[in-house]
Design a protein around this motif. Structure first.
Motif, mmCIF file in Angstrom:
data_model
loop_
_atom_site.group_PDB
_atom_site.id
_atom_site.type_symbol
_atom_site.label_atom_id
_atom_site.label_comp_id
_atom_site.label_asym_id
_atom_site.label_seq_id
_atom_site.Cartn_x
_atom_site.Cartn_y
_atom_site.Cartn_z
ATOM 1 N N PRO A 71 0.822 -1.221 0.000
ATOM 2 C CA PRO A 71 0.000 0.000 0.000
ATOM 3 C C PRO A 71 0.853 1.267 0.000
ATOM 4 O O PRO A 71 0.331 2.358 -0.231
ATOM 5 N N VAL A 72 2.140 1.141 0.313
ATOM 6 C CA VAL A 72 3.020 2.316 0.383
ATOM 7 C C VAL A 72 4.221 2.062 -0.529
ATOM 8 O O VAL A 72 5.318 1.713 -0.075
ATOM 9 N N PRO A 73 4.081 2.197 -1.825
ATOM 10 C CA PRO A 73 5.145 1.810 -2.754
ATOM 11 C C PRO A 73 6.427 2.634 -2.606
ATOM 12 O O PRO A 73 7.514 2.094 -2.769
ATOM 13 N N LEU A 74 6.324 3.931 -2.303
ATOM 14 C CA LEU A 74 7.531 4.743 -2.192
ATOM 15 C C LEU A 74 8.377 4.310 -0.998
ATOM 16 O O LEU A 74 9.606 4.196 -1.096
ATOM 17 N N HIS A 75 7.723 4.074 0.142
ATOM 18 C CA HIS A 75 8.462 3.587 1.306
ATOM 19 C C HIS A 75 9.086 2.219 1.015
ATOM 20 O O HIS A 75 10.237 1.949 1.390
ATOM 21 N N ALA A 76 8.343 1.362 0.345
ATOM 22 C CA ALA A 76 8.863 0.031 0.031
ATOM 23 C C ALA A 76 10.043 0.122 -0.935
ATOM 24 O O ALA A 76 11.023 -0.633 -0.812
ATOM 25 N N CYS A 77 9.976 1.050 -1.902
ATOM 26 C CA CYS A 77 11.088 1.233 -2.843
ATOM 27 C C CYS A 77 12.356 1.640 -2.115
ATOM 28 O O CYS A 77 13.455 1.117 -2.388
ATOM 29 N N ILE A 78 12.218 2.573 -1.203
ATOM 30 C CA ILE A 78 13.388 3.060 -0.469
ATOM 31 C C ILE A 78 14.006 1.929 0.353
ATOM 32 O O ILE A 78 15.233 1.767 0.389
ATOM 33 N N ARG A 79 13.150 1.129 1.002
ATOM 34 C CA ARG A 79 13.677 0.021 1.794
ATOM 35 C C ARG A 79 14.365 -1.017 0.903
ATOM 36 O O ARG A 79 15.412 -1.561 1.260
ATOM 37 N N GLN A 80 13.774 -1.295 -0.253
ATOM 38 C CA GLN A 80 14.384 -2.248 -1.171
ATOM 39 C C GLN A 80 15.733 -1.728 -1.678
ATOM 40 O O GLN A 80 16.695 -2.493 -1.798
ATOM 41 N N ALA A 81 15.806 -0.438 -1.987
ATOM 42 C CA ALA A 81 17.063 0.130 -2.476
ATOM 43 C C ALA A 81 18.135 0.079 -1.394
ATOM 44 O O ALA A 81 19.300 -0.251 -1.668
ATOM 45 N N GLU A 82 17.746 0.409 -0.157
ATOM 46 C CA GLU A 82 18.714 0.346 0.940
ATOM 47 C C GLU A 82 19.201 -1.085 1.168
ATOM 48 O O GLU A 82 20.356 -1.306 1.548
ATOM 49 N N GLY A 83 18.336 -2.067 0.912
ATOM 50 C CA GLY A 83 18.744 -3.458 1.064
ATOM 51 C C GLY A 83 19.679 -3.941 -0.021
ATOM 52 O O GLY A 83 20.269 -5.025 0.102
ATOM 53 N N CYS A 84 19.830 -3.160 -1.110
ATOM 54 C CA CYS A 84 20.718 -3.547 -2.215
ATOM 55 C C CYS A 84 22.150 -3.061 -2.022
ATOM 56 O O CYS A 84 23.006 -3.318 -2.882
ATOM 57 N N ARG A 85 22.386 -2.325 -0.968
ATOM 58 C CA ARG A 85 23.731 -1.810 -0.751
ATOM 59 C C ARG A 85 24.694 -2.961 -0.455
ATOM 60 O O ARG A 85 24.383 -3.866 0.316
ATOM 61 N N ARG A 86 25.849 -2.911 -1.097
ATOM 62 C CA ARG A 86 26.865 -3.925 -0.910
ATOM 63 C C ARG A 86 28.204 -3.239 -0.683
ATOM 64 O O ARG A 86 28.467 -2.186 -1.273
ATOM 65 N N PRO A 87 29.053 -3.805 0.132
ATOM 66 C CA PRO A 87 30.372 -3.191 0.377
ATOM 67 C C PRO A 87 31.187 -3.109 -0.913
ATOM 68 O O PRO A 87 31.301 -4.080 -1.665
ATOM 69 N N GLY A 88 31.742 -1.931 -1.168
ATOM 70 C CA GLY A 88 32.601 -1.743 -2.325
ATOM 71 C C GLY A 88 31.891 -1.609 -3.643
ATOM 72 O O GLY A 88 32.546 -1.566 -4.682
ATOM 73 N N VAL A 89 30.567 -1.557 -3.661
ATOM 74 C CA VAL A 89 29.794 -1.465 -4.899
ATOM 75 C C VAL A 89 28.998 -0.167 -4.885
ATOM 76 O O VAL A 89 28.336 0.154 -3.888
ATOM 77 N N ARG A 90 29.076 0.551 -5.980
ATOM 78 C CA ARG A 90 28.360 1.818 -6.110
ATOM 79 C C ARG A 90 26.899 1.538 -6.454
ATOM 80 O O ARG A 90 26.599 0.808 -7.410
#
Length: 780
Positions: free
Chosen positions: A696-715
């Motif tokens: 029901p809250v796609p923008l909040h979910a997008c931000i959480r998904q993007a933050e979960g994609c962070r990897r060490p040493g990867v831009r």
């Protein structure tokens, strides 16, 4: 100059009998009238050619060359006229002319080389004019003007010759003009040749012009005759010479004649010299001033009428002097290659306008860089298969680096536009970007455009069209983000399947501001956007509004300190929230193409907004609000800019059938990439993870998904569609909640990049955000 000079000399006979005193010799007045008829305002001519973008056309080159010669001969004839008037006898006039010629030769053959030696020894050629060089130049200027005035020739001639001898090496003359023009604009008057007068010059010219003296029929008849014969002489002579001597077409010949008939500032100077020398009466002076103003005002409309953009011819790299290639002939495209590789973007135009945008331009260029293995494979394939099989291979990557320079009212800006070719080799931004391309195996082709601010966006689009670019790339610094007034804990964000409960909102504290801040625009309130960011957003929106090709905007957020743990390996991870619509489909194609590089991976999430069923008692009291619009109403057009008359992106109404077609296209492209068949599977898809998320809250979910994609040493780079056309959802209400949690930005940002990209920008969860808009071909 022969025809207008002869017509002026002929018209001087009745003018002399009707208006000039017999104390003035007829030969003096005839010579002066011929000069006034044949003169061309070279500084004004350069400005018109620059604003109409004619400097690189055959017409512009010929007019500039003719204008220089015309100007030099005109100044010499003017000096001769004044010398004859000031001389008491014929032998005195000869002495004056010989002294003037001797001083000119002394400056051209002795002082010129001494000044060049001083410029090299003082380092002025490499590092700009030093204080010593500027001091010597100014002293020579005033000494030359003083000497020519003393011997009986006007001081303007001495200043003119001094401007000629200033060294041109290393664009020293332009750098010297940049140093002096502010002072000159306040204290003196620049004439393009470093000739300088008091600021009261134009005031005295206006005071000397008395249109009330044109108070009878015979005076008006002569005034009309002066205007008509001056225009016919200059226009006819130059047009006929261009047609029959140079072989131009009639349109080009008429444009050359119209440009050469421009009078402007130079004739006003000539007229003032004649008035001060006693050759002209105030009435004749007013008649000639009116003629100069009319012919100057006529120049631009006539050139636009005779020589519109679609018939202009650019300078050809090879061939005869007047050989040229029409604009439309430079737009040849290999249609077969485009059809076979319709979804691939191989030709890019990257805009370089400011130094602070250079990192963003490098970052987005790095995304489209092909992998080393694919480059080697293409080379082996092209060599082994030969040109007959080249259509099956994707075309080579091509990057056009367009350096944009604003053409201001400064004299130095006009001078830069006349030496644009040399700036391609000396401009620091282009030099840095070309070196970046060499280090990353990117073929960079530099280009430069010097245009007024209002034409910046049009110049980018025109350049992209002329070079058949598949995509325009724009860098943009992140705007200032206002810290949130109310901090919502992350646990308060509703998860999938949960209901959102109303959060208590703390009222904003009243801010006491100085009332004079608003008056003098010195407010430092955090809610006030930076003027530079706002102005640049207007330029970006102009490109979005007028573009006939795909546009990518890179919002650089690496300066915020995010991603400091990068290991320098060059690995990048893209995140795309796919909502649907043409812009999101373009974004998905772009992600797939970029992931062909083995150093790039991606996560693509298809967002499906679904409201949860809630009991009636849990629904808060409803009220009418502007936020309760449908997605179609909210995204039918971009909100008008705060700047009056600014062109913005406006989209037409879409029917139900059109929307259904768009949704079908969304499903097809998602199925092609997320569930590919054996024949559609590529190496790029193996680097991409596809997901579907109902929330029901796609923008909040997008931000959480993007933050979960962070990897060490990867831009981490977020990719988003601008989403203003055929948008599936209206995110205005949820975006307001997001900005309440992470911080807010000005309205110009939301209008520029859309709601989804704005949410990622304020969240600051990535090193950059790429905003894409599909070509708006429906406006053609």
């Amino acid at each position: 100059m022969v025809l207008p000079f002869g017509i002026g000399a002929g018209l001087s006979v009745p003018l002399y009998k009707q208006f000039i005193s017999e104390s003035i010799k007829f030969t003096y007045f005839m010579l002066f009238a011929g000069v006034a008829f044949s003169i061309t305002a070279f500084p004004v001519l350069c400005r018109i050619l620059t604003e109409l973008k004619l400097l690189d056309t055959t017409v512009g080159i010929v007019v500039l060359s003719a204008g220089v010669g015309n100007d030099i001969i005109g100044w010499v004839l003017l000096a001769l006229s004044v010398a004859l008037v000031n001389a008491g006898s014929g032998i005195t006039a000869v002495y004056i002319l010989l002294a003037c010629v001797g001083w000119t030769l002394f400056l051209l053959f002795i002082v010129k080389y001494a000044l060049l030696w001083l410029a090299r020894k003082s380092g002025s050629v490499e590092s700009g004019p030093t204080v010593l060089f500027m001091t010597v130049t100014i002293l020579i200027l005033f000494a030359s003007a003083f000497f020519t005035d003393v011997i009986g020739v006007h001081a303007i001639f001495g200043a003119f010759v001094t401007g000629i001898i200033v060294p041109r090496e290393g664009n020293l003359a332009i750098a010297l003009t940049e140093k002096l023009e502010d002072m000159v604009a306040i204290i003196f008057l620049p004439l393009g040749y470093h000739a300088q007068f008091l600021p009261q010059y134009f005031t005295l010219s206006g005071l000397s012009t008395n249109l009330g003296l044109l108070n009878n029929g015979i005076t008006w008849a002569y005034t009309i005759a002066i205007v008509f014969t001056a225009f016919i002489g200059k226009f006819g002579g130059c047009s006929l010479a261009a047609k029959y001597a140079a072989g131009f077409r009639w349109r080009e010949s008429a444009a050359i004649g119209s440009l050469m008939s421009c009078k402007g500032l130079v004739e006003l100077i000539v007229l003032n010299v004649g008035l001060s020398a006693g050759i002209l009466t105030q009435r004749v002076f007013s008649m000639f001033v009116l003629e100069a103003l009319i012919l100057t005002f006529m120049t631009t409309p006539l050139v636009v009428r005779f020589y519109p953009p679609h018939v202009r011819r650019r300078i050809s790299a090879v061939g005869a002097t007047f050989g040229s290639v029409a604009d439309e002939e430079t737009r040849k495209v290999d249609r077969k290659t485009q059809v076979l590789n319709a979804h691939l973007k191989r030709r890019f135009t990257i805009v370089l306008d400011k130094l602070e945008h250079l990192p963003g331009a490098m970052a987005i260029s790095q995304l489209v860089k092909p992998s080393s293995s694919s480059v080697q494979l293409n080379r082996r394939y092209s060599v082994s298969q030969g040109p007959s099989r080249s259509l099956l291979n994707p075309p080579a990557l091509s990057v056009e680096a367009l350096r944009l320079i604003e053409l201001s009212d400064r004299t130095s800006a006009v001078m830069k536009s006349s030496v644009a070719d040399s700036l391609l080799c000396t401009d620091p931004l282009l030099a840095v970007f070309k070196m970046f391309g060499q280090l990353n195996a990117l073929p960079i082709t530099p280009a430069i455009a010097i245009v007024p601010y209002d034409d910046l966006s049009y110049s980018v689009i025109e350049h992209a069209g002329n070079h058949d670019s598949d995509m325009i790339m724009l860098p943009w610094l992140p705007p200032s983000i206002t810290p949130p007034t109310v901090t919502h804990p992350s646990s308060a964000v509703p998860q999938e399947g949960q209901l959102s409960s109303p959060q208590p909102v703390t009222p904003k504290a009243s801010v006491i501001t100085n009332p004079f801040d608003l008056l003098f625009k010195t407010s430092t309130s955090p809610t006030t956007e930076k003027p530079s960011s706002t102005i640049h957003s207007q330029f970006v929106r102009g490109v979005f509004a007028q573009a006939r090709t795909d546009v990518a905007l890179f919002v650089d957020q690496s300066t915020d300190g995010v991603g400091l743990d990068l290991d320098g390996s060059g690995s990048q991870h893209l995140f795309l929230a796919f909502f649907g619509g043409p812009d999101d489909r373009l974004a998905l194609d772009f992600v797939v193409q970029v992931c062909a590089n083995e150093e790039v991976s991606a996560t693509v999430v298809r967002m499906i907004k679904k409201e949860m069923e809630v009991p009636l008692s849990a629904v808060p009291s409803a009220h009418m609000s502007l936020e309760v619009k449908s997605a179609e109403e909210a995204n039918a057009l971009t909100v008008a800019s705060a700047v009056t008359g600014f062109p913005d992106t406006v989209y037409g109404e879409f029917s139900t059938a059109t929307r259904m077609q768009s949704e079908t296209a969304d499903n097809l492209i998602w199925a092609r990439y997320a569930s590919p068949t054996a024949e559609n599977r590529t190496d790029a898809l193996s680097h991409i993870e596809f997901k579907e998320l109902v929330t029901p809250v796609p923008l909040h979910a997008c931000i959480r998904q993007a933050e979960g994609c962070r990897r060490p040493g990867v831009r981490l780079v977020v990719v988003a569609g601008r989403g203003r056309r055929l948008a599936v959802e209206n995110h205005a209400r949820e975006l307001k909640d997001v900005m309440g949690e992470y911080g807010s930005v000005g309205s110009e940002v939301k209008k520029t990049i859309g709601d989804v990209a704005t949410a990622f920008v304020v969240a600051g969860c990535a090193e950059g955000v790429v905003v894409l808009q599909e070509a708006n071909l429906g406006k053609e």
